[in-house]
Design a protein around this motif. Structure first.
Motif, PDB file in Angstrom:
ATOM      1  N   THR A 291       0.828  -1.206   0.000  1.00  0.00           N
ATOM      2  CA  THR A 291       0.000   0.000   0.000  1.00  0.00           C
ATOM      3  C   THR A 291       0.862   1.256   0.000  1.00  0.00           C
ATOM      4  N   CYS A 292       1.915   1.255   0.822  1.00  0.00           N
ATOM      5  CA  CYS A 292       2.796   2.426   0.894  1.00  0.00           C
ATOM      6  C   CYS A 292       3.561   2.633  -0.411  1.00  0.00           C
ATOM      7  N   ASP A 293       4.036   1.556  -0.999  1.00  0.00           N
ATOM      8  CA  ASP A 293       4.760   1.665  -2.271  1.00  0.00           C
ATOM      9  C   ASP A 293       3.868   2.246  -3.355  1.00  0.00           C
ATOM     10  N   GLU A 294       2.629   1.773  -3.415  1.00  0.00           N
ATOM     11  CA  GLU A 294       1.702   2.263  -4.433  1.00  0.00           C
ATOM     12  C   GLU A 294       1.374   3.741  -4.227  1.00  0.00           C
ATOM     13  N   ALA A 295       1.383   4.175  -2.959  1.00  0.00           N
ATOM     14  CA  ALA A 295       1.056   5.581  -2.675  1.00  0.00           C
ATOM     15  C   ALA A 295       2.284   6.479  -2.698  1.00  0.00           C
ATOM     16  N   GLY A 296       3.467   5.878  -2.778  1.00  0.00           N
ATOM     17  CA  GLY A 296       4.689   6.655  -2.823  1.00  0.00           C
ATOM     18  C   GLY A 296       5.066   7.277  -1.493  1.00  0.00           C
ATOM     19  N   VAL A 297       4.753   6.600  -0.379  1.00  0.00           N
ATOM     20  CA  VAL A 297       5.137   7.100   0.947  1.00  0.00           C
ATOM     21  C   VAL A 297       6.020   6.059   1.628  1.00  0.00           C
ATOM     22  N   ASP A 298       6.823   6.512   2.594  1.00  0.00           N
ATOM     23  CA  ASP A 298       7.685   5.601   3.336  1.00  0.00           C
ATOM     24  C   ASP A 298       6.851   4.662   4.203  1.00  0.00           C
ATOM     25  N   VAL A 299       7.332   3.438   4.343  1.00  0.00           N
ATOM     26  CA  VAL A 299       6.628   2.482   5.213  1.00  0.00           C
ATOM     27  C   VAL A 299       6.778   2.918   6.668  1.00  0.00           C
ATOM     28  N   PRO A 300       5.785   2.633   7.505  1.00  0.00           N
ATOM     29  CA  PRO A 300       5.872   3.033   8.920  1.00  0.00           C
ATOM     30  C   PRO A 300       6.644   2.015   9.756  1.00  0.00           C
ATOM     31  N   HIS A 301       7.171   2.490  10.887  1.00  0.00           N
ATOM     32  CA  HIS A 301       7.637   1.568  11.915  1.00  0.00           C
ATOM     33  C   HIS A 301       6.403   0.855  12.479  1.00  0.00           C
ATOM     34  N   ILE A 302       6.558  -0.413  12.806  1.00  0.00           N
ATOM     35  CA  ILE A 302       5.422  -1.205  13.274  1.00  0.00           C
ATOM     36  C   ILE A 302       5.498  -1.402  14.786  1.00  0.00           C
ATOM     37  N   PHE A 303       4.391  -1.116  15.451  1.00  0.00           N
ATOM     38  CA  PHE A 303       4.239  -1.396  16.876  1.00  0.00           C
ATOM     39  C   PHE A 303       3.121  -2.416  17.058  1.00  0.00           C
ATOM     40  N   THR A 304       3.300  -3.309  18.010  1.00  0.00           N
ATOM     41  CA  THR A 304       2.198  -4.196  18.417  1.00  0.00           C
ATOM     42  C   THR A 304       2.021  -4.078  19.924  1.00  0.00           C
ATOM     43  N   GLU A 305       0.842  -4.458  20.399  1.00  0.00           N
ATOM     44  CA  GLU A 305       0.529  -4.407  21.834  1.00  0.00           C
ATOM     45  C   GLU A 305      -0.041  -5.756  22.260  1.00  0.00           C
ATOM     46  N   PHE A 306       0.793  -6.777  22.264  1.00  0.00           N
ATOM     47  CA  PHE A 306       0.318  -8.111  22.592  1.00  0.00           C
ATOM     48  C   PHE A 306       0.227  -8.289  24.103  1.00  0.00           C
ATOM     49  N   GLY A 307      -0.968  -8.632  24.568  1.00  0.00           N
ATOM     50  CA  GLY A 307      -1.207  -8.855  25.982  1.00  0.00           C
ATOM     51  C   GLY A 307      -1.428 -10.323  26.279  1.00  0.00           C
ATOM     52  N   SER A 308      -2.585 -10.841  25.844  1.00  0.00           N
ATOM     53  CA  SER A 308      -2.876 -12.264  26.061  1.00  0.00           C
ATOM     54  C   SER A 308      -1.803 -13.152  25.446  1.00  0.00           C
ATOM     55  N   PHE A 309      -1.331 -12.791  24.266  1.00  0.00           N
ATOM     56  CA  PHE A 309      -0.294 -13.594  23.616  1.00  0.00           C
ATOM     57  C   PHE A 309       0.980 -13.615  24.455  1.00  0.00           C
ATOM     58  N   THR A 310       1.279 -12.514  25.132  1.00  0.00           N
ATOM     59  CA  THR A 310       2.493 -12.447  25.940  1.00  0.00           C
ATOM     60  C   THR A 310       2.400 -13.354  27.158  1.00  0.00           C
ATOM     61  N   VAL A 311       1.302 -13.250  27.890  1.00  0.00           N
ATOM     62  CA  VAL A 311       1.252 -13.866  29.216  1.00  0.00           C
ATOM     63  C   VAL A 311       0.265 -15.030  29.331  1.00  0.00           C
ATOM     64  N   GLY A 312      -0.687 -15.126  28.388  1.00  0.00           N
ATOM     65  CA  GLY A 312      -1.764 -16.109  28.536  1.00  0.00           C
ATOM     66  C   GLY A 312      -1.287 -17.531  28.682  1.00  0.00           C
ATOM     67  N   GLU A 313      -0.350 -17.940  27.830  1.00  0.00           N
ATOM     68  CA  GLU A 313       0.057 -19.343  27.806  1.00  0.00           C
ATOM     69  C   GLU A 313       1.018 -19.705  28.935  1.00  0.00           C
ATOM     70  N   SER A 314       1.291 -18.764  29.833  1.00  0.00           N
ATOM     71  CA  SER A 314       2.165 -19.053  30.974  1.00  0.00           C
ATOM     72  C   SER A 314       1.385 -19.544  32.189  1.00  0.00           C
TER      73      SER A 314
END
Length: 491
Positions: A291-314
Motif C-alpha cells: 500500500t505504501c509503495d503504491e502511494a509513494g510514501v515511506d513504510v511506517p515503523h510497526i508497533f504491536t501491543e500483545f497482551g494475552s499472547f504475551t502472558v496467557g500461555e504461561s
C-alpha cells in the motif's frame, strides 16, 4: 476396545504436543511434573510458568524480523506489552528482560511505569504508549511522566478533547498517536467501536487541531479490532481501510512515521488449535508495504501491543474433583474444590474456553461429565471443550483422587476476578506458585501468594476478626453444653 482416557486423547488429537507430555500416566506441562507440584503445594493451585512469557515475545520478534527481511521492509518493529492483561510485577519483570516496550490503559499504570523506572527495568528510551479514555488522574499522571523527561511517551488520542486536556498539564512538546474507531463485525450489537476517532474524521481532525500546534507532534496511527488478528475478509478489509487513512495522513503530516496494529494474536485454547502466526505476520507486512509503495510514501515503523499472547500461555490452574453427583440419567457432575467464578471468571462471563486435561488417571476408562464449582450459583460450571460440546475425564473413584488442569489461563483471570479481594460466596483465591528455570535449566518454584484466609476476607468486609473469633468460640462452648450424649445403638 479402546476406552481409556489416554486412548480418547490420542485418537482425538495429535498428542503429545510441545508443552504437553505424559509420564507414568500423569501429565507434564513444559516439563513440569504436575503431580509433584500438587504433592508439594496441594490443590486448588494456580501457577505461572515464567519462561513461556519470554518465549512468546521472542517468537513474535522473529516472525516480524523474518517478514521484514523477506519483503525488504525498511521500518523497525517494536514489541509492546499490554499491561492490562496482567499487571503483576513478576510478569513485567520477565517480559522486560526482552527489550520490549509498554502500553498502558489507565492512571495507575503510570505509577507502575514510574516504579519500573526507579528499579532500572525501563528507561527514558522505552516507549510508553498511553491508550484508553483519558480524564483527570490519567491526564495528570501522563503529564507528570512527560514533564519529568520521558520523551518516548506517546499518548494515543481517543477523542477530540484529549489534546486540550493534555496541553493544559504538559509543559513541554509531546508526541501523540490517533486511534482509529474501527467498524465492528456485523454480528456485533453496534457498528463502530466506542474507542478512537472515525476513519473519515482523522485527517480533518489533524488539520484542525494538530497541524499548527507547536506543542504537539503526531507520530502514530493506532489500529485495532475486537476480534483480533484473524485470517478472514473482515480483518484484511479493515487493515486496508486503515492503510488508506495512513497514506492520506502521511501526505499532509510528515512527522507521522509509525503504525500500531494493536494486539489480537490468539492463544492456544485447544489441543486442536491451528493458527499460522508466521503467515499472518508475513501477509500483514506485505500488505502494508504494498500500500505504501503504491502511494509513494515511506513504510511506517510497526508497533504491536500483545497482551494475552504475551502472558496467557504461561498460566494454569489445578483442581481436585471432590465428589461426583448423579443428578439424572444423563448428567454426572464432578464437583471441584474451588469455584470457576472465583478463579477463572472468563469461563462464565464470556463463555471462554481453555485447554482442560486430567492430570492423573490417564490409564482409566473415561466418562462424560459436567464440572461444577463450590458456590451456590447456577452459573458456576464448565460444560464443554473448545473442540467439542462435552467434557470427558477419567472415571471418578472416591478412593483415588482425580486432579484436573486448566491451561493457558494467564491473561486477565486475576484482574477480572479481583485478586486478593472479595470472592463470590467467599470461596478463597487459591495458592499461587511462580515457576522458573535456573541457569542450568532446572525448575525453581516460589510461593507468590498463599490461599486467602477467613481473616483477610472478614477484614475486607469490615468485621473485627479477633472479636468475632472469640464470640464464635464462646457460642460453640455453649452449644456443646446443650448437646446430649450420643449412645451407639444397633438395630
Amino acid at each position: 476396545m479402546k476406552t481409556k482416557y489416554i486412548d480418547l486423547i490420542d485418537q482425538t488429537f495429535d498428542f503429545p504436543q510441545e508443552e504437553f507430555t505424559l509420564k507414568h500416566n500423569e501429565l507434564h506441562f513444559h516439563g513440569i511434573d504436575l503431580m509433584a507440584l500438587i504433592e508439594t503445594y496441594g490443590a486448588p493451585l494456580k501457577f505461572t510458568y515464567l519462561p513461556k512469557i519470554s518465549e512468546n515475545i521472542n517468537r513474535a520478534k522473529r516472525w516480524f524480523s523474518d517478514a521484514m527481511q523477506e519483503h525488504g521492509y525498511k521500518g523497525r518493529y517494536n514489541y509492546c506489552y499490554c499491561t492490562k492483561s496482567s499487571h503483576f510485577k513478576h510478569v513485567l519483570d520477565e517480559a522486560l528482560k526482552n527489550d520490549i516496550h509498554i502500553e498502558t490503559s489507565s492512571a495507575f499504570d503510570i505509577d507502575i511505569v514510574e516504579n519500573l523506572k526507579v528499579e532500572g527495568k525501563i528507561s527514558d528510551e522505552t516507549y510508553v504508549l498511553c491508550n484508553g479514555f483519558k480524564r483527570d488522574q490519567y491526564i495528570q499522571n501522563i503529564a507528570r511522566l512527560i514533564n519529568k523527561g520521558h520523551r518516548n511517551c506517546t499518548v494515543i488520542i481517543d477523542n477530540y478533547e484529549e489534546i486540550d486536556l493534555l496541553s493544559g498539564s504538559i509543559d513541554v512538546p509531546f508526541q501523540i498517536g490517533i486511534r482509529i474507531a474501527s467498524e465492528e463485525e456485523p454480528k456485533f450489537e453496534f457498528y463502530t467501536s466506542r474507542l478512537g476517532i472515525g476513519y473519515k474524521n482523522i485527517v480533518p481532525f489533524y488539520n484542525r487541531e494538530i497541524k499548527d500546534n507547536p506543542m504537539v507532534t503526531l507520530k502514530m496511527l493506532h489500529f485495532f479490532i475486537n476480534t483480533g488478528i484473524r485470517d478472514n475478509a473482515y480483518y484484511w478489509n479493515e487493515l486496508l481501510k486503515c492503510m488508506k487513512v495512513y497514506v492520506n495522513l502521511k501526505k499532509v503530516c510528515p512527522s507521522l512515521d509509525s503504525l500500531n496494529i494493536g494486539g489480537g494474536f490468539p492463544i492456544k485454547n485447544s489441543l486442536a488449535f491451528d493458527y499460522d502466526y508466521a503467515y499472518m505476520v508475513d501477509e500483514i507486512i506485505k500488505q502494508i508495504k504494498q500500500t505504501c509503495d503504491e502511494a509513494g510514501v515511506d513504510v511506517p515503523h510497526i508497533f504491536t501491543e500483545f497482551g494475552s499472547f504475551t502472558v496467557g500461555e504461561s498460566g494454569g490452574a489445578i483442581y481436585q474433583v471432590l465428589y461426583q453427583k448423579q443428578q439424572n440419567d444423563r448428567e454426572k457432575w464432578n464437583m471441584i474444590n474451588s469455584s470457576f467464578i472465583t478463579t477463572m471468571p472468563d469461563t462464565w462471563a464470556i463463555n471462554k474456553r481453555f485447554i482442560m486435561l486430567a492430570v492423573n488417571g490417564w490409564n482409566k476408562e473415561y466418562e462424560r461429565v459436567l464440572l461444577g464449582g463450590l458456590t451456590c450459583d447456577s452459573d458456576d460450571y464448565y460444560n464443554s471443550e473448545q473442540h467439542m460440546n462435552a467434557i470427558y475425564l477419567p472415571k471418578f473413584n472416591r478412593e483415588k483422587p482425580l486432579y484436573i488442569g486448566f491451561f493457558n489461563t494467564g491473561a486477565y483471570q486475576e484482574t477480572i476476578g479481583g485478586f486478593g479481594g472479595l470472592q463470590h460466596c467467599l470461596i478463597p483465591n487459591p495458592k499461587h506458585i511462580l515457576i522458573d528455570r535456573n541457569e542450568v535449566g532446572g525448575l525453581t518454584t516460589t510461593v507468590f501468594a498463599e490461599q486467602q484466609t477467613s481473616e483477610q476476607l472478614l477484614s475486607i468486609l469490615g468485621y473485627d476478626y479477633q472479636i468475632n473469633k472469640v464470640a464464635a468460640e464462646q457460642k460453640q462452648e455453649r452449644d456443646n453444653d446443650l448437646i446430649p450424649e450420643i449412645v451407639n445403638t444397633t438395630y
